[in-house]
Design an enzyme around this catalytic site. Structure first.
Site, PDB file in Angstrom:
ATOM      1  N   GLU A  91      48.116  31.728  33.133  1.00  0.00           N
ATOM      2  CA  GLU A  91      48.117  33.159  32.805  1.00  0.00           C
ATOM      3  C   GLU A  91      49.477  33.779  33.162  1.00  0.00           C
ATOM      4  OE1 GLU A  91      45.512  37.130  34.110  1.00  0.00           O
ATOM      5  OE2 GLU A  91      45.556  35.352  35.385  1.00  0.00           O
ATOM      6  N   LYS A 134      42.368  39.224  26.666  1.00  0.00           N
ATOM      7  CA  LYS A 134      41.369  39.240  27.744  1.00  0.00           C
ATOM      8  C   LYS A 134      40.446  40.441  27.598  1.00  0.00           C
ATOM      9  CE  LYS A 134      40.951  38.949  32.791  1.00  0.00           C
ATOM     10  NZ  LYS A 134      41.667  38.997  34.074  1.00  0.00           N
ATOM     11  N   CYS A 192      41.565  34.103  33.707  1.00  0.00           N
ATOM     12  CA  CYS A 192      41.353  34.469  35.104  1.00  0.00           C
ATOM     13  C   CYS A 192      39.873  34.521  35.441  1.00  0.00           C
ATOM     14  CB  CYS A 192      42.075  35.791  35.411  1.00  0.00           C
ATOM     15  SG  CYS A 192      42.190  36.163  37.181  1.00  0.00           S
TER      16      CYS A 192
END
Length: 547
Positions: free
Chosen positions: A296, A369, A423
């Protein structure tokens, strides 16, 4: 030992709250990286005896004032347990405040304590519900289990959800019982953990609990734990091969968060990722791999603007890196906006994204995301709070926008579709349940550098292992500073790079298993467990009345 619950029963409420706080803090030892799950055989009975002290008072249900006082005391005890549990379990959130210490360090103790206190309110509700259901005998144990199970499930969904360190993770410490996640999921494991670890309270009763000589819950709990190990051990006898023709290189550059966004560091950070990708720690050329994966926010500049690579230098470097037959998966930022009359870009919205690049650095797929971290990646009620001086912890102080969900599998030319998870999106169960097409592997890119050398990255890794078992899918986890890993669909770590180290993993991709029982009956199994526990409680109440 009988004197312990007797002594607890005579304590004042503030002393009971202190015991509850200590029990909550000690319970964290059951989680990663310690996995000392037998500690829950002490801490859960302690909580039951603490609640006994306020819930078994004579005439508590006959006078309204006494009943309300009992519920208030139970709320305090539940909250104290939760506050201790979260303070010891997620203290590492405070590390993020020192990334930009000049701005945020002074806020750290207040923010961490405030968050843990707020999360403790879930267990305050559990304490109230348990006290309302409290009955003498075995029913009080099942009431405790039911109350805390409901609240554990609720905190996975309410207020964006935070299913971190659910009690079921303690049962998943060993590979064998972890396999039960394929049948009942993490919430089923949580219900089982609450029941199993509360069982010792059936052997030692508080004053007035009126237990029979035969500890029924303890016997059922022992049989359940034995069955979990037996079923899990049998499941682990299966073999899973590798997908032919698919080889993966994981890149862990190990960039300290404090250094990542400094302009003077951009070149060497980018060059490190390029070098690790070319030859890795093994020396094998990048052309031998079908997929190279970066973590990320691995590119320390804005990567894409309106679906085009923003920097010519970055595009040229990646174009030279990616050979024919190789896909590069990277985590980076993208922005949308318009151009000023003089050609300068105007950024309107930014996203934390995953990109799939092919030959020539062509962008073949993008995932934005969806589940952003409050205050980490976005500011809730942004218009109001930013005027009051609040900002996101990321270098982009106004935060990111959430992508349009849900996440969809991404096709690559060299392998079956994978599901991207950025994440902490990996911590939420059931991500593939409603997809029209089942992916064959999960790619979890993350940047745990925010949390330094703490327990946080280990807990994050353990959650990824449980997701693999629930889904029956291998997980490729790629972290900036660790812990990167290749995880098979049984949750076993096949290879990893430890926390705080730079390097690469060169590995094949394990096959996926057939769809799991949990994925087929996700909501139905949850509802069945809910009503089974409730019926068990009612049966214990009825049994107590008969006797």
């Amino acid at each position: 030992m009988d004197s312990l619950p007797t002594a607890i029963a005579g304590l004042k409420t503030w002393k009971l709250a202190l015991i509850a706080f200590i029990a909550g803090a000690l319970s964290v030892l059951a989680m990663a990286p310690f996995h000392l799950w037998p500690v829950l055989f002490l801490t859960f009975p302690l909580m039951i005896w603490v609640l006994d002290a306020v819930a078994l008072r004579e005439d508590a249900t006959t006078r309204r004032e006494d009943y309300l006082k009992r519920l208030k005391s139970a709320a305090l005890l539940g909250w104290a347990f939760g506050f201790g549990y979260f303070l010891a379990g997620i203290y590492w959130i405070g590390f993020a405040f020192y990334v930009d210490a000049q701005r945020y360090a002074v806020l750290m103790p207040f923010a961490v304590a405030g968050l843990c206190a707020a999360l403790g309110l879930f267990y305050a509700v559990a304490g109230v519900l348990a006290a309302a259901m409290w009955r003498r005998g075995y029913a009080r144990i099942i009431g405790f289990v039911f109350a805390f199970f409901c609240v554990e499930a609720a905190r996975g969904y309410f207020f964006t959800g935070f299913p971190w360190n659910l009690f079921g993770q303690a049962l998943a410490a060993d590979d064998a019982p972890m396999q039960m996640a394929a049948y009942i999921g993490i919430y089923g494991l949580t219900l089982a953990a609450l029941f199993i670890f509360s069982a010792p309270a059936a052997f030692i009763a508080a004053p007035g609990a009126r237990f029979d000589r035969l500890p029924v819950p303890a016997l059922v709990a022992a049989l359940t734990l034995a069955a979990f190990y037996a079923v899990g051990a049998q499941r682990l006898q299966q073999s899973v091969g590798d997908v032919p023709g698919v080889r993966i290189r994981i890149v862990q550059p190990n960039i300290p968060q404090q250094e990542k966004w400094k302009p003077e560091n951009r070149r060497w950070i980018f060059e490190r990722a390029l070098q690790l990708s070319r030859s890795g720690t093994s020396g094998e050329d990048i052309a031998a791999f079908t997929h190279v994966i970066w973590p990320e926010s691995s590119v320390p500049v804005l990567f894409a603007f309106n679906d085009q690579i923003y920097s010519d230098e970055v595009r040229d470097a990646l174009s030279a890196l990616i050979p024919d037959g190789t896909s590069l998966i990277i985590g980076a930022e993208r922005a949308e906006g318009s151009r000023e009359p003089d050609g300068r870009p105007r950024f309107d919205r930014a996203f934390n994204s995953l990109f799939l690049l092919g030959k020539g650095a062509e962008i073949r797929a993008v995932y934005d995301k969806i589940h952003l971290v409050p205050f980490g990646e976005y500011v809730p009620f942004r218009d109001v709070l930013m005027k009051a001086g609040f900002s996101a912890f990321s270098h982009r102080l106004d935060g990111f926008e959430a992508g349009l969900g849900p996440a969809r599998p991404i096709e690559t030319p060299q392998a079956a579709p994978f599901l991207p998870l950025i994440c902490y999106e990996i911590i939420f169960p059931g991500r593939t349940g409603n997809l029209p097409e089942r992916p064959k592997w999960l790619v979890n890119i993350t940047n745990d550098a925010w949390f330094g050398q703490s327990t946080g990255p280990y807990q994050h890794l353990h959650l990824a292992r449980i997701r693999a078992v629930e889904e029956g899918l291998p997980v490729v986890r790629v972290a900036n500073t660790g812990i990167s890993a290749v995880i098979d669909p049984f949750g076993r770590i096949l290879d990893k790079i430890d926390l705080g180290k730079a390097g690469t993993i060169d590995h094949s991709l394990p096959h996926a298993l057939p769809i799991t029982c949990y994925q087929k009956t996700r909501m139905q199994s949850f509802i069945a467990l809910f009503f089974f526990t409730l019926q068990f409680y009612l049966a214990m109440v009825a049994l107590a009345k008969v006797r």
